[in-house]
Design a protein around this motif. Structure first.
Motif, PDB file in Angstrom:
ATOM      1  N   ASP A 151       0.872  -1.115  -0.216  1.00 29.79           N
ATOM      2  CA  ASP A 151      -0.176  -0.341  -0.018  1.00 29.79           C
ATOM      3  C   ASP A 151       0.879   1.005   0.120  1.00 29.79           C
ATOM      4  OD1 ASP A 151      -2.114  -1.776  -0.023  1.00 29.79           O
ATOM      5  OD2 ASP A 151      -2.318  -0.830   2.368  1.00 29.79           O
ATOM      6  N   GLU A 187      -2.477   5.841   1.188  1.00 30.33           N
ATOM      7  CA  GLU A 187      -3.560   4.890   1.131  1.00 30.33           C
ATOM      8  C   GLU A 187      -4.040   4.509   2.555  1.00 30.33           C
ATOM      9  OE1 GLU A 187      -2.147   1.341  -1.374  1.00 30.33           O
ATOM     10  OE2 GLU A 187      -3.717   0.780  -1.795  1.00 30.33           O
ATOM     11  N   ALA A 188      -2.542   3.839   3.654  1.00 25.45           N
ATOM     12  CA  ALA A 188      -3.277   3.477   4.424  1.00 25.45           C
ATOM     13  C   ALA A 188      -3.324   4.782   5.517  1.00 25.45           C
ATOM     14  CB  ALA A 188      -1.747   3.208   4.784  1.00 25.45           C
ATOM     15  N   LYS A 193      -7.506   3.931   4.602  1.00 23.71           N
ATOM     16  CA  LYS A 193      -8.766   2.641   5.258  1.00 23.71           C
ATOM     17  C   LYS A 193      -8.114   3.050   7.016  1.00 23.71           C
ATOM     18  CE  LYS A 193      -7.103   0.019   1.107  1.00 23.71           C
ATOM     19  NZ  LYS A 193      -5.631  -1.058   0.895  1.00 23.71           N
ATOM     20  N   VAL A 194      -6.947   2.995   7.527  1.00 23.58           N
ATOM     21  CA  VAL A 194      -7.438   3.267   8.628  1.00 23.58           C
ATOM     22  C   VAL A 194      -8.472   4.368   9.293  1.00 23.58           C
ATOM     23  CG1 VAL A 194      -6.381   4.354  11.155  1.00 23.58           C
ATOM     24  CG2 VAL A 194      -5.010   2.923   9.392  1.00 23.58           C
ATOM     25  N   TYR A 241       2.706  -0.801   4.639  1.00 27.85           N
ATOM     26  CA  TYR A 241       1.743  -0.042   4.539  1.00 27.85           C
ATOM     27  C   TYR A 241       1.041  -1.257   5.326  1.00 27.85           C
ATOM     28  CZ  TYR A 241       4.272   4.168   4.905  1.00 27.85           C
ATOM     29  OH  TYR A 241       4.851   4.748   4.955  1.00 27.85           O
ATOM     30  N   SER A 242       1.121  -2.630   4.299  1.00 29.82           N
ATOM     31  CA  SER A 242      -0.272  -3.514   5.129  1.00 29.82           C
ATOM     32  C   SER A 242       0.074  -4.118   5.921  1.00 29.82           C
ATOM     33  CB  SER A 242      -0.336  -4.638   3.719  1.00 29.82           C
ATOM     34  OG  SER A 242       0.975  -5.703   3.740  1.00 29.82           O
ATOM     35  N   LYS A 247      -1.239  -1.914   8.407  1.00 33.22           N
ATOM     36  CA  LYS A 247      -2.903  -1.688   8.579  1.00 33.22           C
ATOM     37  C   LYS A 247      -3.088  -2.827   9.517  1.00 33.22           C
ATOM     38  CE  LYS A 247      -5.054  -2.888   5.116  1.00 33.22           C
ATOM     39  NZ  LYS A 247      -4.095  -3.453   3.579  1.00 33.22           N
ATOM     40  N   THR A 248      -3.055  -3.953   9.293  1.00 30.18           N
ATOM     41  CA  THR A 248      -4.238  -5.317   9.413  1.00 30.18           C
ATOM     42  C   THR A 248      -3.836  -5.064  11.020  1.00 30.18           C
ATOM     43  OG1 THR A 248      -2.888  -6.367   7.285  1.00 30.18           O
ATOM     44  CG2 THR A 248      -3.489  -7.411   9.779  1.00 30.18           C
ATOM     45  N   PHE A 278      -0.626   5.153  14.598  1.00 29.55           N
ATOM     46  CA  PHE A 278      -0.532   4.606  13.678  1.00 29.55           C
ATOM     47  C   PHE A 278      -0.033   5.422  12.653  1.00 29.55           C
ATOM     48  CE2 PHE A 278      -2.538   6.257   9.391  1.00 29.55           C
ATOM     49  CZ  PHE A 278      -1.995   5.215   8.580  1.00 29.55           C
ATOM     50  N   ALA A 324       3.336   4.979  10.485  1.00 25.90           N
ATOM     51  CA  ALA A 324       3.073   5.493   9.414  1.00 25.90           C
ATOM     52  C   ALA A 324       4.629   6.539   9.051  1.00 25.90           C
ATOM     53  CB  ALA A 324       1.988   5.565   8.704  1.00 25.90           C
TER      54      ALA A 324
END
Ligand code: KG4
Ligand code: ZN
Length: 344
Positions: free
Chosen positions: A171, A175-176, A179-180, A221-222, A225-226, A251, A255
């Motif tokens: 990602d 994008e992260a 999504k968060v 970043y995946s 995010k998970t 986060f 990041a």
């Protein structure tokens, strides 16, 4: 017939920049590297009702706004269309219908005025924003690029060439953030709302930072995010309340910290004295202060565009337009919009 070979190159051309790749209809005028005006009409409030950008709504909004935004930009700059030496426009990457509005408008204007049409890669526009901050900025420099679709560290060797030193394996940073934001039920646009929430948080939670050891220049970043999703779901399953501000705070740190660390490492390794940055995530206050501090501590000069020139705008498109103008890189009238374009 479009006569691109007959254009005379001026020293400080007046260039109109146009941007319509997503939900911002923007126009700006520059004279050389001097920004004369910069106008934006955004459909973000309308898009927020749907939780994200609806392409059809974006296209219609651009159609309604493009004429007005260009007129405003010309008026503010104190010029008329007859003063323009070139029109620079984003032709990709982005939403096709949205891009076509700006591109068609720019083609019509350039054709009617018999001035060059310059087709700009949106991401290269983000990289060029720094040229307007410091009119004396010259390559070489290292750029941290962090937007909704890209996360990379680039080495700009000359005005028209750069190499990619590191990029994301999965990602993009933006994008992260988005999504968060969704996990935390924050409204669109996500990134800035995560930042606002994080401002009220503290360091009670820690999320992992990916690939930070051993001089690795890749980003990921995946996993982060998970981790955020798992933390929230686990708490929910146990019937425990989370503190959303602390989640956003943790986060944001995980990041941003790798972006800052690796950018400074790259600059020092490459022996380059100047660092620039571009893309929506660079509007993040925590990133801006961390990067400023890290560059100062390492003796590096940081050229940081104001927040409004990090997110989508037309000034950066005009700035990249100037680089292409000086390289006589003009577009044909049959150029089409492209949803995806490689960075290089
Ligand atoms: O450059 P940009 O406006 O559009 C693209 O070209 O992608 O970047 C948009 C991205 C989005 O993912 C958005 O969430 C993120 O930049 N962003 C932020 C902030 N403002 C925008 N991320 C973190 N903090 C912000 N303040
Ligand atoms: Zn952008």
């Amino acid at each position: 017939m479009y006569q691109k070979s007959t254009f005379k190159i001026k020293k400080d051309p007046i260039i109109l920049g146009l941007e319509s790749s997503c939900d911002e209809t923007a126009a700006a005028v520059i004279c050389g590297r001097r920004l004369l005006s910069d106008e934006i009409i955004s459909s973000a409030t309308e898009q927020a009702k749907y939780g994200g950008v609806v392409p059809e709504i974006a296209s219609r909004a651009h159609t309604e706004a493009v004429d007005e935004v260009v007129c405003r930009a010309l008026k503010k700059a104190g010029v008329t269309v007859k003063d323009l030496d070139a029109v620079a426009v984003t032709y990709g990457a982005g939403l096709l219908g949205a891009l076509l509005v700006g591109l068609s408008f720019a083609k019509a204007l350039a054709y009617t005025l018999n001035i060059p049409l310059i087709a700009v890669n949106h991401i290269r526009g983000h990289l060029a924003a720094a040229y307007l901050v410091d009119v004396n900025l010259k390559p070489p420099f290292i750029t941290l690029l962090a937007s909704g679709g890209h996360t990379a560290i680039l080495h700009t060797e000359s005005y028209t060439s750069f190499s990619m030193l590191g990029s994301t394996c999965d990602d993009a940073a933006g994008e992260a953030f988005d999504k968060v934001a969704r996990v935390l039920s924050l409204p669109y646009p996500g990134g800035v709302n995560v930042e606002r929430l994080a401002a009220g948080g503290s360091g009670s939670i820690k999320f992992p930072q990916a690939l930070v050891s051993g001089g690795n220049l890749k980003f990921s970043y995946s996993g982060l995010k998970t981790s955020v999703i798992n933390y929230c779901h686990n708490a929910e399953q146990k019937g425990e309340k989370i503190n959303p501000a602390d989640v956003a705070y943790a986060f944001q740190r995980s990041a941003v910290d790798p972006l800052v660390k690796k950018t400074v490492e790259c600059a020092l390794k490459a022996g380059v004295k100047t660092v620039t940055a571009g893309g929506g995530v660079i509007a993040n206050g925590y990133l801006r202060s961390s990067l400023s501090e890290a560059c100062a501590a390492a003796g590096l000069k940081l050229v940081l565009p104001e927040k409004r020139y990090c997110t989508d705008n037309a000034a950066m498109i005009a700035a990249e337009g100037l680089i292409q103008y000086n390289a006589c890189n003009f577009a044909d009238m049959n150029i089409n919009a492209q949803a995806q374009i490689p960075l290089k």
